[in-house]
Design a protein around this motif. Structure first.
Motif, PDB file in Angstrom:
ATOM      1  N   LYS A 211     -16.460  16.859  15.350  1.00 14.60           N
ATOM      2  CA  LYS A 211     -14.927  17.029  15.341  1.00 14.60           C
ATOM      3  C   LYS A 211     -14.235  15.784  15.806  1.00 14.60           C
ATOM      4  O   LYS A 211     -13.258  15.133  15.444  1.00 14.60           O
ATOM      5  CB  LYS A 211     -14.476  18.344  16.012  1.00 14.60           C
TER       6      LYS A 211
ATOM      7  N   PRO B  97      -9.198  14.616  10.200  1.00 16.55           N
ATOM      8  CA  PRO B  97      -9.896  15.758  11.160  1.00 16.55           C
ATOM      9  C   PRO B  97     -10.492  16.908  10.216  1.00 16.55           C
ATOM     10  O   PRO B  97     -11.090  17.879  10.707  1.00 16.55           O
ATOM     11  CB  PRO B  97      -8.328  16.364  11.543  1.00 16.55           C
TER      12      PRO B  97
ATOM     13  N   ARG C  88     -11.868  13.150  13.884  1.00 10.42           N
ATOM     14  CA  ARG C  88     -10.639  12.839  14.670  1.00 10.42           C
ATOM     15  C   ARG C  88     -10.213  11.415  14.676  1.00 10.42           C
ATOM     16  O   ARG C  88      -9.379  10.897  14.267  1.00 10.42           O
ATOM     17  CB  ARG C  88     -10.237  13.554  15.758  1.00 10.42           C
TER      18      ARG C  88
END
Length: 310
Positions: free
Chosen positions: A126, A135, A130
């Protein structure tokens, strides 16, 4: 010129991912320790994941620039100071390249079947997505739980179990295909890294933190007496190293030239990113980071990706 190139040429800055694949064990030290390890590596305080500081990356690349010859087609230092900065009292300026710390992306670990695997976790993936500005890159990542794992049971499993180091994890499903494909694309053509697509194991964040703290290499060393050529008295020490085959990623921000005397000829963010690519190509993507280069530590394959989404 395509749309991305036009955007890079016009923007005041662009951000690109930098991938660092350890070909040998790697030691970027955190100084002396009061614990069991005399010379530990640098880690994130909150996760325990190993990192490579941005200052380490910048120093290696800046030093490489200073050694490039004019006939390479790349301007030699001191012109390279526009990329990495100058502390000259008469023309001090920040460089056009800024480096983030390199974060962990995949960590190699012993597997009872298949020799070894690369572990990663939902948190790592993640954060990576990001930082790329994507994302939703891997969709919804399931949490396998502290006793479970996502893995290819045909390659790494004993039925519905996988044994990593001395620990057994239960099959919680297979990793989403997007993970293996995205990781394998980071170093196209590398004969070792290409195996990552079928050797990736997704563990819980806590499990990866545990292995990142406990499964690094610890090498024993002894200081040699210069006069006698024998081991010095009470000079035994141990050193922690990140294992070879570890993958890190960092972000490189390229901006316009910052020197005040550049005037109307100020070079663009695209010029900075192209100059940095030229450095990587000149060295064929092989660089040494951290300590003990003379004993073969810290040699890495480095690859610059495409512009990250804003």
């Amino acid at each position: 010129m395509n749309g991305n190139s036009e955007k890079a040429a016009e923007a005041s800055s662009v951000c690109l991912p930098l991938y660092i694949f350890a070909r040998t064990p790697l030691h970027v030290g955190a100084g002396a320790s009061v614990g069991a390890i005399d010379l530990p590596i640098q880690r994130e305080r909150h996760t325990g994941f190993p990192i490579l500081p941005g200052s380490t990356l910048k120093g290696v690349f800046a030093d490489c620039w200073n050694e490039i010859l004019p006939e390479s087609g790349i301007s030699r230092s001191p012109d390279g100071k526009w990329l990495f900065g100058s502390e000259d009292s008469n023309s001090s300026a920040a460089g056009a390249l800024q480096f983030s710390e390199a974060k962990l992306l995949a960590f190699p670990i012993r597997s009872a079947k298949g020799c070894f695997a690369w572990i990663t976790s939902p948190l790592i993936l993640k954060r990576y997505a990001r930082d790329l500005g994507e994302p939703e890159k891997f969709g919804s990542l399931p949490d396998p739980g502290d006793e479970g794992a996502l893995f290819d049971s045909k390659v790494l499993g004993f039925g519905e179990k996988v044994v990593l180091e001395e620990y057994t994890f239960t099959l919680a499903g297979e990793p989403p295909p997007a993970i293996g494909k995205a990781l394998a694309a980071l170093l196209p053509g590398d004969p070792i890294w290409r195996e990552v697509e079928k050797r990736t194991v997704v563990l819980s964040d806590a499990s990866v933190s545990f292995f990142a703290r406990s499964a690094c290499e610890v090498a024993q060393h002894v200081k040699i007496d210069d006069e006698k050529g024998t081991a010095a008295t009470r000079a035994l020490f141990n050193q922690e190293n990140v294992p070879g085959e570890t993958m890190f990623y960092a972000l490189v921000r390229a901006s316009r030239e910052r020197r005040a005397d550049a005037g109307a000829g100020r070079r663009t963010a695209r010029d900075a990113s192209n100059a940095f690519r030229a450095i990587l190509e000149k060295e064929k993507g092989i660089f040494q980071f951290g300590a003990d280069a003379g004993t073969g530590l810290g040699f890495c394959t480095v690859r610059l990706g495409e512009e990250a989404a804003s």
